[in-house]
Design an enzyme around this catalytic site. Sequence first.
Site, PDB file in Angstrom:
ATOM      1  N   HIS A  44      61.786  93.892 -30.424  1.00  0.00           N
ATOM      2  CA  HIS A  44      60.712  94.621 -29.757  1.00  0.00           C
ATOM      3  C   HIS A  44      60.590  95.953 -30.482  1.00  0.00           C
ATOM      4  CE1 HIS A  44      58.154  96.046 -26.609  1.00  0.00           C
ATOM      5  NE2 HIS A  44      59.050  96.709 -25.908  1.00  0.00           N
ATOM      6  N   ASP A  62      55.921  87.751 -21.765  1.00  0.00           N
ATOM      7  CA  ASP A  62      55.185  89.009 -22.009  1.00  0.00           C
ATOM      8  C   ASP A  62      53.738  88.746 -22.451  1.00  0.00           C
ATOM      9  OD1 ASP A  62      54.273  91.459 -22.996  1.00  0.00           O
ATOM     10  OD2 ASP A  62      55.807  91.622 -24.563  1.00  0.00           O
ATOM     11  N   SER A  85      52.307  97.001 -33.198  1.00  0.00           N
ATOM     12  CA  SER A  85      52.667  96.744 -31.816  1.00  0.00           C
ATOM     13  C   SER A  85      54.085  96.191 -31.709  1.00  0.00           C
ATOM     14  CB  SER A  85      51.673  95.750 -31.223  1.00  0.00           C
ATOM     15  OG  SER A  85      52.089  95.384 -29.933  1.00  0.00           O
ATOM     16  N   HIS A  93      54.692  94.045 -29.327  1.00  0.00           N
ATOM     17  CA  HIS A  93      54.514  92.856 -28.486  1.00  0.00           C
ATOM     18  C   HIS A  93      53.962  91.679 -29.300  1.00  0.00           C
ATOM     19  CE1 HIS A  93      55.152  95.127 -24.738  1.00  0.00           C
ATOM     20  NE2 HIS A  93      54.584  96.113 -25.401  1.00  0.00           N
TER      21      HIS A  93
HETATM   22 ZN    ZN Z   1      56.889  96.888 -21.234  1.00  0.00          ZN
HETATM   23 ZN    ZN Z   2      58.723  97.684 -24.002  1.00  0.00          ZN
END
Ligand code: ZN
Ligand code: ZN
Length: 558
Positions: free
Chosen positions: A144, A198, A369, A371
């Site tokens: 992440h 996510d 990002s 994500h």
């Molecule tokens: Zn988050």
């Molecule tokens: Zn996060």
Amino acid sequence: MGACNVTNNRMEIIPLGGLGEFGMNIMAVRYHDDIVVVDAGLMFPRDDLLGVDLVIPDFAYLLENRDKVRSVILTHGHEDHIGALAYLLKEITVPVYGTPLTLGFAHGRLKENGLLDHVELIDIDPQTALDFGAIHVEVLGMTHSIADSVGFAVTTPVGTVVFTGDFKLDQSPLNGNLTDYAALSRLGEQGVLALFSDSTNSERPGFTPSEIHVRPHIEQVFHTCRKKILVACFASSIHRIQIILDLARDFGRRVVVIGRSMKENITIASDLGYLSIPPGILADSSEAQSIPEGQLVILSTGSQAEPLAALTRLAFGKHKDFAVQEGDAVILSARIIPGNEARVSRLVNHFCRRGARVYDESHWMMHVSGHASQEELKLMINLTKPRFFIPVHGEYRQLYAHALLARDVGIPKERIILAETGDIIALSENSVWIDGKTAVGRRLIDEGGLAALDEVVVRDRQHLSEEGVVLAVVAINKATGRVEGTPELVSRGHVQEDDAAAFLAEARQVIVKALDDCTQEEREDSMVPAEIIRTELKRYFRKRTGTRPMIVPVIIDI
Ligand SMILES: [Zn+2]
Ligand SMILES: [Zn+2]
């Protein structure tokens, strides 16, 4: 008898925030008399939520079941996952499990709130296994934008549920810790009842570029800029900070860090070995005066154009140590959180007025990002092969887009659950359904102004009715930056009627004085006077009347 079995042998997962809204991630996982809480995050208020600093979830469900809550387990150290932890632990004392960096970031806030003495903080790492009554938890390594992120596989007699936490499938993470693909596919082979994944970037096609990808783009700025380089990113973006420190070393620049949270996080991360600071690279503000401009990097928070942040003061030419000048470079190396776009865009304008060149995410790749994009999200589903799929972490449109992706991968529609905050998601061995709703909500937090991070006030509705509201209406001529007429103050439920007039007259003078101290450029940007009025009135009322009314500034541009 069969129906009885179904109700007896069931697991419940209750999102108390974070589904259908951005931020405030927290979930209760329950099996009979055992509850494990996954994350305890906050939400930063948007521009339209006047008069508050933070928003946290309502813990009513956990308080009602306090004797069943066994632990809080944390996925990573972002504020939208750990920011409400201190508020939760004030009400329930349970052990907290997290990776070293996550706990390192949580530590400061717990200390400020005097919670360290009675809360147990327990280190975990990928491959750790934990048991809380009938709930078994396996920790899964994830990549992440922040180091030391994990997901969880939670197993009860009903089955195994995988929580990805925030993730991307970065193939070249800066610290070398890959997502644990082997564990995910092993879980998939063994059988995953449900995947909670996510959804932040579910509308983004393709793959999210690796963190390593931003370095050459930022390097370009170091090659071309001959003056100061200002870099703004999140205080928790340790990978990004590492890139900046390395570039500064390579280009013979020193780095001045401004902002309390950035300084603290750098210390924590380097103490724990997540950040390596090249020797002699850091300089403090006083040293900086003797360093030539072309050898200076200023590293700061404030990428969301928070009204009182150092970066905002720099943009308005009001910072005490540094002035932005012709030829400086400003790098905004962070995502703009939805709702802050207009504010950040105004900040860029102010930097440009001072002759700085601004580099941001959209045009210059100063940020990638943290994500997963669509192809990675599909890969996560293919690896874990869940029977049921529940998109989490995002507004409804992102959850919906993620549901459509799951269908592309072959999960039938009836096995995709689009849940929202407060829904009780019930799981049995062969079905998942929404079984009613629990009371959820938000609590608004007023941290008491900029420098004075003294005691924290939780403002719920009851509190509001006790402390009251003060509305301050100011008309500002947008063309000239002049305050037109006198500020109007309206107070409700705040001070006694007979005293009110005198206090309000004084408060009016406080506003006039504060606005006099602003530059014309600041007054033209309604965001700045609003925040200054809020801070000054807060301070005034606390001193003069000992009260903490909610201050709602209303700036009318004319
Ligand atoms: Zn988050
Ligand atoms: Zn996060």
